[in-house]
Design a protein around this motif. Structure first.
Motif, PDB file in Angstrom:
ATOM      1  N   LEU A 324     -10.165   8.052  20.455  1.00 62.21           N
ATOM      2  CA  LEU A 324      -9.322   8.491  19.338  1.00 62.21           C
ATOM      3  C   LEU A 324      -7.973   9.037  19.785  1.00 62.21           C
ATOM      4  N   ASP A 325      -7.744   9.094  21.072  1.00 61.05           N
ATOM      5  CA  ASP A 325      -6.489   9.626  21.596  1.00 61.05           C
ATOM      6  C   ASP A 325      -5.292   8.809  21.073  1.00 61.05           C
ATOM      7  N   GLY A 326      -4.383   9.490  20.403  1.00 63.36           N
ATOM      8  CA  GLY A 326      -3.184   8.834  19.893  1.00 63.36           C
ATOM      9  C   GLY A 326      -3.373   8.096  18.584  1.00 63.36           C
ATOM     10  N   ILE A 327      -4.548   8.206  17.960  1.00 61.31           N
ATOM     11  CA  ILE A 327      -4.820   7.499  16.702  1.00 61.31           C
ATOM     12  C   ILE A 327      -4.729   8.457  15.521  1.00 61.31           C
ATOM     13  N   ASP A 328      -3.984   8.060  14.506  1.00 64.92           N
ATOM     14  CA  ASP A 328      -3.885   8.814  13.260  1.00 64.92           C
ATOM     15  C   ASP A 328      -5.098   8.431  12.416  1.00 64.92           C
ATOM     16  N   LEU A 329      -6.145   9.254  12.441  1.00 62.67           N
ATOM     17  CA  LEU A 329      -7.406   8.919  11.784  1.00 62.67           C
ATOM     18  C   LEU A 329      -7.246   8.825  10.268  1.00 62.67           C
ATOM     19  N   GLU A 330      -6.354   9.620   9.722  1.00 62.02           N
ATOM     20  CA  GLU A 330      -6.137   9.592   8.276  1.00 62.02           C
ATOM     21  C   GLU A 330      -5.534   8.254   7.851  1.00 62.02           C
ATOM     22  N   GLU A 331      -4.580   7.778   8.620  1.00 62.28           N
ATOM     23  CA  GLU A 331      -3.963   6.476   8.320  1.00 62.28           C
ATOM     24  C   GLU A 331      -4.986   5.355   8.498  1.00 62.28           C
ATOM     25  N   LEU A 332      -5.751   5.404   9.582  1.00 60.65           N
ATOM     26  CA  LEU A 332      -6.770   4.391   9.851  1.00 60.65           C
ATOM     27  C   LEU A 332      -7.791   4.338   8.724  1.00 60.65           C
ATOM     28  N   GLU A 333      -8.239   5.514   8.270  1.00 57.20           N
ATOM     29  CA  GLU A 333      -9.224   5.569   7.193  1.00 57.20           C
ATOM     30  C   GLU A 333      -8.685   4.956   5.908  1.00 57.20           C
ATOM     31  N   LYS A 334      -7.442   5.213   5.594  1.00 62.21           N
ATOM     32  CA  LYS A 334      -6.826   4.680   4.376  1.00 62.21           C
ATOM     33  C   LYS A 334      -6.803   3.151   4.395  1.00 62.21           C
ATOM     34  N   VAL A 335      -6.398   2.580   5.533  1.00 62.46           N
ATOM     35  CA  VAL A 335      -6.306   1.119   5.645  1.00 62.46           C
ATOM     36  C   VAL A 335      -7.694   0.489   5.655  1.00 62.46           C
ATOM     37  N   TRP A 336      -8.629   1.089   6.405  1.00 61.66           N
ATOM     38  CA  TRP A 336     -10.017   0.586   6.458  1.00 61.66           C
ATOM     39  C   TRP A 336     -10.650   0.595   5.069  1.00 61.66           C
ATOM     40  N   ARG A 337     -10.478   1.692   4.332  1.00 66.22           N
ATOM     41  CA  ARG A 337     -11.107   1.823   3.019  1.00 66.22           C
ATOM     42  C   ARG A 337     -10.593   0.762   2.056  1.00 66.22           C
ATOM     43  N   GLN A 338      -9.278   0.542   2.054  1.00 64.15           N
ATOM     44  CA  GLN A 338      -8.717  -0.461   1.148  1.00 64.15           C
ATOM     45  C   GLN A 338      -9.142  -1.859   1.557  1.00 64.15           C
ATOM     46  N   TRP A 339      -9.254  -2.098   2.856  1.00 58.56           N
ATOM     47  CA  TRP A 339      -9.672  -3.416   3.332  1.00 58.56           C
ATOM     48  C   TRP A 339     -11.087  -3.733   2.876  1.00 58.56           C
ATOM     49  N   VAL A 340     -11.977  -2.758   2.893  1.00 60.20           N
ATOM     50  CA  VAL A 340     -13.361  -2.960   2.445  1.00 60.20           C
ATOM     51  C   VAL A 340     -13.387  -3.275   0.955  1.00 60.20           C
ATOM     52  N   VAL A 341     -12.553  -2.582   0.184  1.00 58.91           N
ATOM     53  CA  VAL A 341     -12.475  -2.845  -1.262  1.00 58.91           C
ATOM     54  C   VAL A 341     -12.044  -4.287  -1.516  1.00 58.91           C
ATOM     55  N   ASP A 342     -11.056  -4.751  -0.750  1.00 54.84           N
ATOM     56  CA  ASP A 342     -10.494  -6.094  -0.949  1.00 54.84           C
ATOM     57  C   ASP A 342     -11.282  -7.196  -0.241  1.00 54.84           C
ATOM     58  N   MET A 343     -12.201  -6.830   0.631  1.00 56.50           N
ATOM     59  CA  MET A 343     -12.942  -7.802   1.419  1.00 56.50           C
ATOM     60  C   MET A 343     -13.694  -8.797   0.531  1.00 56.50           C
ATOM     61  N   SER A 344     -13.642 -10.070   0.883  1.00 53.73           N
ATOM     62  CA  SER A 344     -14.337 -11.110   0.128  1.00 53.73           C
ATOM     63  C   SER A 344     -15.840 -10.881   0.173  1.00 53.73           C
ATOM     64  N   ASP A 345     -16.477 -11.014  -0.981  1.00 57.01           N
ATOM     65  CA  ASP A 345     -17.922 -10.801  -1.106  1.00 57.01           C
ATOM     66  C   ASP A 345     -18.615 -12.142  -1.336  1.00 57.01           C
ATOM     67  N   PRO A 346     -19.384 -12.622  -0.363  1.00 57.26           N
ATOM     68  CA  PRO A 346     -20.074 -13.915  -0.524  1.00 57.26           C
ATOM     69  C   PRO A 346     -21.194 -13.888  -1.552  1.00 57.26           C
ATOM     70  N   TRP A 347     -21.642 -12.673  -1.919  1.00 58.10           N
ATOM     71  CA  TRP A 347     -22.787 -12.551  -2.827  1.00 58.10           C
ATOM     72  C   TRP A 347     -22.474 -11.603  -3.989  1.00 58.10           C
ATOM     73  N   PRO A 348     -21.436 -11.887  -4.780  1.00 60.09           N
ATOM     74  CA  PRO A 348     -21.042 -10.956  -5.858  1.00 60.09           C
ATOM     75  C   PRO A 348     -22.112 -10.746  -6.920  1.00 60.09           C
ATOM     76  N   SER A 349     -22.947 -11.756  -7.146  1.00 59.25           N
ATOM     77  CA  SER A 349     -23.973 -11.636  -8.188  1.00 59.25           C
ATOM     78  C   SER A 349     -25.069 -10.645  -7.803  1.00 59.25           C
TER      79      SER A 349
END
Length: 356
Positions: A324-349
């Motif tokens: 974690l040295d040199g990593i902005d965890l708050e920024e990383l969390e924000k991008v990761w969280r949005q990416w999961v929301v937008d991630m394609s779901d092969p099994w939406p049903s």
């Protein structure tokens, strides 16, 4: 999940028909011209098989099974060696791994639990016994009662489920030896285990083609990140030790969080383009391997279990700090969280609708 307790195997699995001369001769014939490793150990395991159990050899495993699902056994034998090659390419071990492990496939879920499988698990890696234990999901489906089938809401168990568990648990076994015979942080161990559960192995080449999302984690991860249901911060996920990660009230959230974070680091364009994020997983792997080597030396040539636990705790803590040295965890969390929301779901049903 990884199991670190003593064997819970029932006496029912001890050999029931011992005619040592006949059994020994039959086993000796199997290995007479074999070039496999650990043959004395393989012979010992075979000689102790309970009635009705059979064994199949691969280069790095002895598959012990109690099922007539020959198609599943063949696929397990192919995929487990394919995954072993894949693991070793991504995570070069600290030394040569010459251990051969048992992969025990129980016939049903009930038999799995009778053998010692923990509640609410589909498989486990037992370092003490050097065993991967899981069960035949397809045969379990045949034995479900009408009430149990109804409770599953139309979902059916199949051999695909057994393969998901296999690829997950086999990673635990490999990484345990690769970093010096101890377990890394659970976000790394379980997150990567679930990541590899989505591996697709080419039928002809026996090589891993690509990695699909985890059907067991994706919907919970999306609910956590999109709606905040059970959401865990990256700080909590990354720093969680075993007692926290496996707490029954939050274990599902930790698994989903760990898988989605590893999947994000491995598959997202955002992580690949970032100079720090793109190296996090390899940084942690090399750091925890190196740190454990340094920590265990402090206890001399014969460290006991307590020494190993202390060394492991300190190694994990130091490795995470380096990662974690040199990593902005708050920024990383924000991008990761949005990416999961937008991630394609092969099994939406299959994703349950959220009540508003």
């Amino acid at each position: 999940s990884t199991l670190d307790r003593s064997s819970a195997a029932s006496d029912v699995y001890k050999r029931q028909d011992v005619n040592s001369d006949i059994v020994s001769e039959r086993i000796n014939r199997i290995y007479r011209r074999s070039k496999l490793g650990a043959i004395p150990w393989r012979k010992k395991i075979r000689s102790g098989l309970a009635k009705g159990w059979k064994a199949v050899d691969t280069d790095n495993y002895l598959i012990v099974h109690h099922t007539k699902n020959n198609g599943l056994i063949k696929r397990i034998a192919r995929d487990i060696e394919a995954m072993r090659v894949f693991y070793s390419e991504l995570f070069p071990p600290s030394g040569k791994i010459d251990r051969v492990s048992v992969l025990r496939l129980c016939q049903t879920k009930d038999e799995y639990h009778q053998y010692g499988g923990p509640p609410n698990t589909g498989g486990y890696w037992h370092p003490g016994n050097e065993e991967l234990v899981l069960f035949d999901y397809s045969y379990t489906q045949k034995k479900l009662t009408a009430k149990q089938k109804k409770a599953m809401g139309g979902r059916k168990l199949s051999s695909k489920d057994s393969m998901l568990v296999l690829r997950h648990e086999a990673f635990h076994q490999y990484i345990f030896y690769a970093i010096g015979e101890f377990s890394p942080h659970d976000w790394f161990n379980e997150g990567y285990g679930d990541y590899f559960s989505g591996a697709v192995v080419h039928q002809n080449t026996g090589r891993v083609r690509h990695i699909d999302p985890s059907p067991w984690r994706i919907h919970r991860a999306k609910d956590m990140c999109e709606y905040g249901k059970g959401f865990l911060s990256l700080d909590k996920i990354l720093k969680a030790e075993r007692s926290v990660f496996y707490n029954r009230s939050r274990i599902g959230d930790y698994y989903a969080g760990a898988w989605s974070f590893v999947y994000f680091l491995k598959e997202s364009k955002e992580a690949a383009a970032h100079p720090k994020w793109s190296k996090m997983l390899q940084t942690y792997f090399h750091a925890v391997k190196e740190c454990y080597g340094e920590e265990i030396k402090e206890f001399g040539e014969r460290p006991d279990l307590g020494n190993k636990q202390v060394a492991g705790f300190n190694a994990r803590k130091k490795a995470l700090k380096k990662t974690l040295d040199g990593i902005d965890l708050e920024e990383l969390e924000k991008v990761w969280r949005q990416w999961v929301v937008d991630m394609s779901d092969p099994w939406p049903s299959l994703r349950k609708k959220r009540r508003r």
